[in-house]
Design a protein around this motif. Structure first.
Motif, PDB file in Angstrom:
ATOM      1  N   LYS A  18       0.645  -1.458  -0.001  1.00 41.20           N
ATOM      2  CA  LYS A  18      -0.022   0.132   0.057  1.00 41.20           C
ATOM      3  C   LYS A  18       0.915   1.227   0.057  1.00 41.20           C
ATOM      4  O   LYS A  18       0.452   2.211  -0.386  1.00 41.20           O
ATOM      5  CB  LYS A  18      -0.782  -0.047   1.382  1.00 41.20           C
ATOM      6  CG  LYS A  18      -1.903  -0.934   1.311  1.00 41.20           C
ATOM      7  CD  LYS A  18      -3.297  -0.607   1.168  1.00 41.20           C
ATOM      8  CE  LYS A  18      -4.335  -1.079   0.925  1.00 41.20           C
ATOM      9  NZ  LYS A  18      -4.236  -2.651   1.304  1.00 41.20           N
ATOM     10  N   SER A  21       1.372   3.626  -3.698  1.00 43.54           N
ATOM     11  CA  SER A  21       0.169   4.318  -3.949  1.00 43.54           C
ATOM     12  C   SER A  21      -0.335   5.162  -2.887  1.00 43.54           C
ATOM     13  O   SER A  21      -0.735   6.328  -3.373  1.00 43.54           O
ATOM     14  CB  SER A  21      -1.020   3.287  -4.067  1.00 43.54           C
ATOM     15  OG  SER A  21      -1.375   2.504  -2.925  1.00 43.54           O
ATOM     16  N   LYS A  24       2.024   8.450  -3.081  1.00 45.05           N
ATOM     17  CA  LYS A  24       1.884   9.055  -4.605  1.00 45.05           C
ATOM     18  C   LYS A  24       0.540   9.884  -4.292  1.00 45.05           C
ATOM     19  O   LYS A  24       0.801  11.233  -4.718  1.00 45.05           O
ATOM     20  CB  LYS A  24       1.758   8.148  -5.620  1.00 45.05           C
ATOM     21  CG  LYS A  24       3.112   7.628  -6.032  1.00 45.05           C
ATOM     22  CD  LYS A  24       2.931   7.309  -7.614  1.00 45.05           C
ATOM     23  CE  LYS A  24       4.137   6.727  -8.129  1.00 45.05           C
ATOM     24  NZ  LYS A  24       4.150   5.278  -8.301  1.00 45.05           N
ATOM     25  N   LYS A  25      -0.388   9.359  -3.568  1.00 45.19           N
ATOM     26  CA  LYS A  25      -1.647  10.179  -3.454  1.00 45.19           C
ATOM     27  C   LYS A  25      -1.504  11.201  -2.414  1.00 45.19           C
ATOM     28  O   LYS A  25      -1.832  12.485  -2.808  1.00 45.19           O
ATOM     29  CB  LYS A  25      -2.878   9.150  -2.903  1.00 45.19           C
ATOM     30  CG  LYS A  25      -4.262   9.818  -3.011  1.00 45.19           C
ATOM     31  CD  LYS A  25      -5.022   8.939  -2.249  1.00 45.19           C
ATOM     32  CE  LYS A  25      -5.045   9.245  -0.533  1.00 45.19           C
ATOM     33  NZ  LYS A  25      -6.084   8.550   0.188  1.00 45.19           N
TER      34      LYS A  25
END
Ligand SMILES: O=P(O)(O)OC[C@H](O)CO
Length: 455
Positions: A18, A21, A24-25
């Motif tokens: 996890k 991702s 990045k978010k």
């Protein structure tokens, strides 16, 4: 410290699949949070200037209003440093919106209750308070930048974030004008509606404070992510040591900031950078109308273009310092300050009757000066551990505003009044040269090589 502001504690790390991702978010999300938040701070930093013509019509003199206006620069400079020592030990998600809401409340009071604009003393106090709360914007933004972006991308990311203040400052004027139109309309156009200058930007700022609260996260560890150094494998030194322990104010000040000659050097440079930034900008309308025959409309355009030219200039400067000078900020500072010096000389010696040349000079100065403005903040972040970043930037702000902005407003006025515009321009040219010289002194310094007590 108030529990409300305590740094967000680390939580258990997220599962390995996890991490990428989520990182990045959240990097995009927190960046938007500080960009929107800092732009909103500028919506209510300078709106008093636009209320000044209306207040003049109510009987206040220019000197009285200028005196009241100076309160913002004085308190902002002090607060950017003092509040940074608190911000470096606070949750940026709470700190940034809190300062924005408090500053907006001051602006709302000045718009909603005539009492708060009824005398110079009261306005001075209100603007002093506004400047103080404004000082709660830069330090938490710096804290977010250094916790979510690692060294080798910091020039670029700081430069992009830095244009938030040009955007906010640029949007403020039309928003204030819309505020005046709305409030004049509400009175059936029987009143000027000047309170809209304060109220509409403040209401928008409060909305953006809420938005930035929802977007910002204090540190990666507080949301189950590894440090940015580990995530990007980009460490400040070969020991791969990162600074994760929150520091005390004493440690921040005496172990990392006040005993660092490089921080002192750029703080000193900032006096001259800010003298040029505000010495050119704030006096442009007066100089252009007195010496070059500009009308108010043309002067406003020059002012507007100066601010917006700063955006591409800042981005180019950050990019050059990262890519061309490989993380060394000093050389970029020298190049940009020498460019400003040339543009100031042309602006000075261009005879009246060539308005296009004057406009181009102001665009060039705006384009070039905001790069060094950004580089000083960036170097401050570079020269100390991430837990002391806001305080180092705050010290440069203290020098920039008290030594540069206040003198650009007051000293320039006195010198020009006593000895004419040539004397004022000599000060500006000398300031460009001194700032370039100090940047040259940091020529070979890169990233966090000069952090104290690193090992
Ligand atoms: O003058 P400040 O403190 O609002 O800072 C403006 C820029 O963000 C400097 O990096």
């Amino acid at each position: 410290m108030l529990n409300f502001f305590k740094p967000a504690p680390p939580i258990d790390r997220l599962p390995g699949d996890k991490i990428d991702s989520e990182y990045k978010k959240l990097r995009l999300q927190v960046f938007l949070g500080i960009f929107i938040g800092y732009a909103a701070y500028y919506l209510i930093r300078k709106n008093f200037s636009l209320a000044m013509p209306y207040l003049t019509a109510e009987g206040f003199s220019k000197a009285e209003l200028g005196f009241a206006l100076s309160a913002i620069s004085i308190s902002y400079g002090i607060s950017k440093f003092v509040m940074a020592t608190i911000s470096d030990r606070s949750n940026a998600r709470m700190f940034l919106p809190a300062g924005l809401v408090l500053s907006a409340i001051v602006s709302l009071l000045m718009g909603a209750f005539p009492f708060f604009t009824s005398s110079v003393t009261i306005m001075f106090v209100m603007l002093f308070l506004n400047g103080w709360f404004q000082g709660m914007g830069w330090p938490p933004s710096g804290r977010v930048l250094v916790h979510w972006f690692s060294l080798n991308e910091r020039g670029n990311k700081t430069a992009i974030w830095n244009v938030a203040h040009n955007v906010g400052g640029g949007v403020m004027a039309p928003l204030a004008v819309a505020g005046v139109a709305i409030f004049a309309g509400m009175s059936g156009f029987s009143k000027s509606g000047y309170e809209g200058v304060f109220i509409l930007p403040a209401l928008v700022a409060i909305v953006f404070a809420v938005v930035s609260y929802f977007l910002i996260r204090d540190t990666p560890q507080s949301v189950g992510l590894p440090s940015i150094e580990e995530y990007r494998n980009d460490y400040p030194s070969n020991t791969k040591k990162t600074f994760e322990t929150e520091l005390t104010t004493k440690e921040i000040l005496f172990k990392y900031v006040l005993n660092n000659k490089w921080v002192w050097a750029i703080a000193f440079a900032n006096i001259f950078v800010y003298f040029v930034r505000y010495g050119v900008l704030d006096w442009a309308p007066t100089y252009l109308s007195e010496e070059k025959g500009f009308n108010m409309n043309k002067s406003s355009w020059a002012y507007f273009l100066y601010e917006w030219a700063g955006i591409p200039g800042t981005l180019l400067c950050g990019w050059i310092s990262d890519k061309v000078f490989k993380g060394r900020r000093g050389p970029a500072g020298v190049v940009f300050m020498l460019g400003v010096l040339i543009a100031v000389l042309v602006y000075w010696f261009n005879p009246a009757g060539n308005p296009t040349v004057d406009m181009l000079c102001l665009i060039a100065i705006g384009f070039l000066i905001y790069g060094p403005v950004m580089l000083v903040g960036l170097q401050a972040l570079d020269f100390v551990p991430k837990k002391a970043a806001g305080t180092a930037a705050g010290l440069t702000g203290l020098f920039g505003y008290l030594g540069g902005t206040v003198t650009a407003n007051a000293l320039m006025g006195v010198i020009v009044h006593a000895s004419g515009w040539n004397a004022g321009f000599i000060l500006l040219v000398a300031s460009c040269a001194i700032a370039a010289l100090i940047f040259a002194f940091t020529w070979n310094v890169r990233g966090q090589e000069v952090v104290k007590n690193q090992h």
